[in-house]
Design an enzyme around this catalytic site. Structure first.
Site, PDB file in Angstrom:
ATOM      1  N   ASP A  48      -8.205  35.777  27.472  1.00 34.93           N
ATOM      2  CA  ASP A  48      -9.371  36.360  25.541  1.00 34.93           C
ATOM      3  C   ASP A  48     -11.275  36.979  26.798  1.00 34.93           C
ATOM      4  O   ASP A  48     -11.805  36.821  25.432  1.00 34.93           O
ATOM      5  CB  ASP A  48      -9.405  35.508  24.536  1.00 34.93           C
ATOM      6  CG  ASP A  48      -7.800  36.078  24.218  1.00 34.93           C
ATOM      7  OD1 ASP A  48      -6.895  36.746  25.218  1.00 34.93           O
ATOM      8  OD2 ASP A  48      -7.938  35.459  22.742  1.00 34.93           O
ATOM      9  N   CYS A  81      -1.797  38.647  25.502  1.00 34.27           N
ATOM     10  CA  CYS A  81      -1.067  37.662  27.148  1.00 34.27           C
ATOM     11  C   CYS A  81      -0.483  38.053  27.937  1.00 34.27           C
ATOM     12  O   CYS A  81      -0.538  38.335  28.896  1.00 34.27           O
ATOM     13  CB  CYS A  81      -1.806  35.820  26.275  1.00 34.27           C
ATOM     14  SG  CYS A  81      -3.564  35.984  25.933  1.00 34.27           S
ATOM     15  N   ASN A 313      -6.665  40.136  29.182  1.00 36.24           N
ATOM     16  CA  ASN A 313      -7.455  40.992  27.495  1.00 36.24           C
ATOM     17  C   ASN A 313      -8.421  40.711  27.340  1.00 36.24           C
ATOM     18  O   ASN A 313      -8.826  39.990  27.587  1.00 36.24           O
ATOM     19  CB  ASN A 313      -6.432  41.118  27.019  1.00 36.24           C
ATOM     20  CG  ASN A 313      -6.073  39.755  26.126  1.00 36.24           C
ATOM     21  OD1 ASN A 313      -4.887  38.982  26.352  1.00 36.24           O
ATOM     22  ND2 ASN A 313      -6.976  38.620  25.897  1.00 36.24           N
TER      23      ASN A 313
END
Length: 499
Positions: A48, A81, A313
């Protein structure tokens, strides 16, 4: 992502015709590399991390960014994810590997498990590499399998099997044996993984075989726990108030976005708190990078090791009125950092060609002389990293599937990102189009007023990418594919350069 059957057949047939026209069958094959010349390869995959300012982290900046090359337009195939990590492991877009989400039955480890016979791990292992995966594997691992289960292709396996995001009080599958960790400062997960990674590269350096290390810290994924030593860092820090932060006008946006309320004072306080915690958690990754580079240097292997640093991501923090999260088609979620250090990679270099996480496995394969199966859909980044000006893509694909268990996520969509435009089609029939040259913050959805020829060309290219499979994907994304569709609109750059 399901499409009408007739449409899939039509675009798949066109992709096959273009494949023959371009003569790219077998484009992912690489020549064997003599064992004596094969480098070591390390992938550091954060969780993330958005494409933010890496200068906040001294080791990442000094040891990777300044000593390596940055790919400034590096995108994920899916801003979530498990689908994203499946693309990394298989070099396939989501519509090909069909791991749609993070949980069963549409995604997660159980959905990926039947694909494990051919992954990045097996490719590198079969090429003679000593392989290791340390840290996060896939969401819901090892659901449906014993906690001692180790997937094929991995010689060293150090992966959490409980409390994945808690950083303390977890259990690791350590090469088929489960070990529990407590809540002492030394049990902080990123530090444990760091020590194991340093030991692996030091021990592997003593053998004849090159090594491939897939190192996947959990940070800065929420709840973004940090080590006690970083508690006082970034006090008073605020999340960046970007041009799209708490965006005033969303009236031209799809319903899932236009109906969102402005951020409240409580929302903003939470966003700032989350931002600080994420920065603190990343300091643990920064320490990990420092320890890894030091271990490689002590072992005499730093000069023949490639280190790739990226994320699965991105993450948004208040942009477009969005509370902290991911899964959207905006730049904050689909564009991630990518820095590469290694032999022949220019220090302080920059590459602005469009690249994707689907490219990682073919890149590692070329560097290590591994065989790439015909299912691979990405391109090797090696020519870019070595500063070569080669024919390249002018479009990348990102896809997202909306599962019923995540009501706050956008509807199912697919998007094409070119050098200039971001174009999105939702299953609801709604669309988005941003001219990133004139509107880099994506404040103005111009799909209703844009040149119909432009939207038609982008829609056709998107359809072609969504239907591609294997080598055909390297035709569907290629500069010139738009012309083959009969479109006369330029979508982006046609060659890879060192920027």
């Amino acid at each position: 992502m399901p499409q009408p059957r007739r449409s899939r057949k039509l675009w798949a047939g066109l992709a096959a015709a273009l494949l023959l026209c371009f003569g790219l069958i077998g484009a992912a094959r690489v020549e064997p590399v003599p064992a004596a010349h094969r480098p070591n390869i390390v992938l550091i995959l954060t969780d993330d991390l958005d494409a933010a300012d890496l200068s906040r982290f001294p080791n990442i900046t000094d040891l990777l960014v300044r000593q390596g090359t940055t790919l400034s337009r590096f995108f994920v195939t899916n801003p979530w994810c498990c689908p994203s990590r499946s693309s990394i492991l298989r070099s396939q877009y989501m519509h090909s590997h069909q791991v749609w989400s993070n949980r069963s039955p549409t995604g997660g480890f159980p959905k990926f498990r039947p694909l494990e016979a051919s992954t990045l791990g097996t490719w590198m292992h079969d090429a003679g590499y000593r392989t290791a995966l340390m840290g996060k594997y896939l969401n819901n691992y090892p659901e449906g399998a014993p906690r001692t289960y180790v997937p094929p292709g991995w010689d060293e396996w150090q992966v959490p099997v409980t409390r994945l995001y808690q950083e303390y009080g977890y259990a690791l599958n350590e090469n088929g044996a489960v070990r529990r960790y407590g809540h002492a400062p030394e049990d902080y997960l990123e530090d444990v993984l760091s020590a194991k990674a340093a030991a692996f590269v030091t021990g592997a350096a003593e053998g004849d075989a090159p090594f491939f290390l897939y190192l996947a810290p959990v940070a800065p994924h929420l709840p973004a726990h940090h080590a006690p030593r970083h508690e006082a860092a970034f006090a008073g820090e605020r999340a960046p108030r970007t041009a799209s932060f708490d965006q005033a006008d969303l009236s031209a946006e799809p319903r899932w976005l236009s109906e969102r309320t402005p951020l409240s004072a409580a929302d903003t306080r939470r966003i700032d708190r989350v931002h600080r915690d994420r920065l603190r958690a990343m300091l643990g990754v920064d320490d990990m990078v420092g320890a890894l580079v030091e271990a490689l240097s002590r072992a005499g292997r730093l000069d023949d090791t490639y280190i790739f640093f990226t994320s699965d991501n991105g993450f948004h923090l208040g942009q477009h009125r969005l509370r902290p999260g991911k899964t959207t088609p905006f730049e904050e979620d689909i564009r991630v950092p990518m820095v590469v250090r290694g032999p022949g990679v220019p220090a302080g270099g920059a590459v602005d060609a469009l690249a994707s996480t689907v490219d990682l496995a073919p890149t590692f394969a070329e560097l290590g002389g591994a065989a790439v199966p015909p299912t691979a859909e990405g391109r090797s980044l090696v020519p870019l990293l070595r500063g070569h000006d080669v024919p390249w893509r002018d479009a990348v694909l990102a896809e997202f599937y909306h599962p019923s268990y995540s009501p706050q996520s956008p509807p199912t969509y697919a998007m094409v990102r070119t050098g200039r435009y971001a174009y999105v089609e939702y299953e609801t029939g709604e669309r988005q189009l941003y001219d990133l040259r004139d509107d880099p913050a994506e404040l103005h959805n111009i799909v209703a007023t844009a040149d119909p020829g432009l939207t038609a060309a982008l829609s056709a290219r998107l359809a072609l990418l969504r239907a591609c499979s294997g080598p055909a994907c390297r035709v569907a994304d290629a500069a010139g594919a738009g012309a083959s569709l009969g479109g006369g609109v330029s979508l982006g750059t046609a060659t890879a350069s060192d920027g």
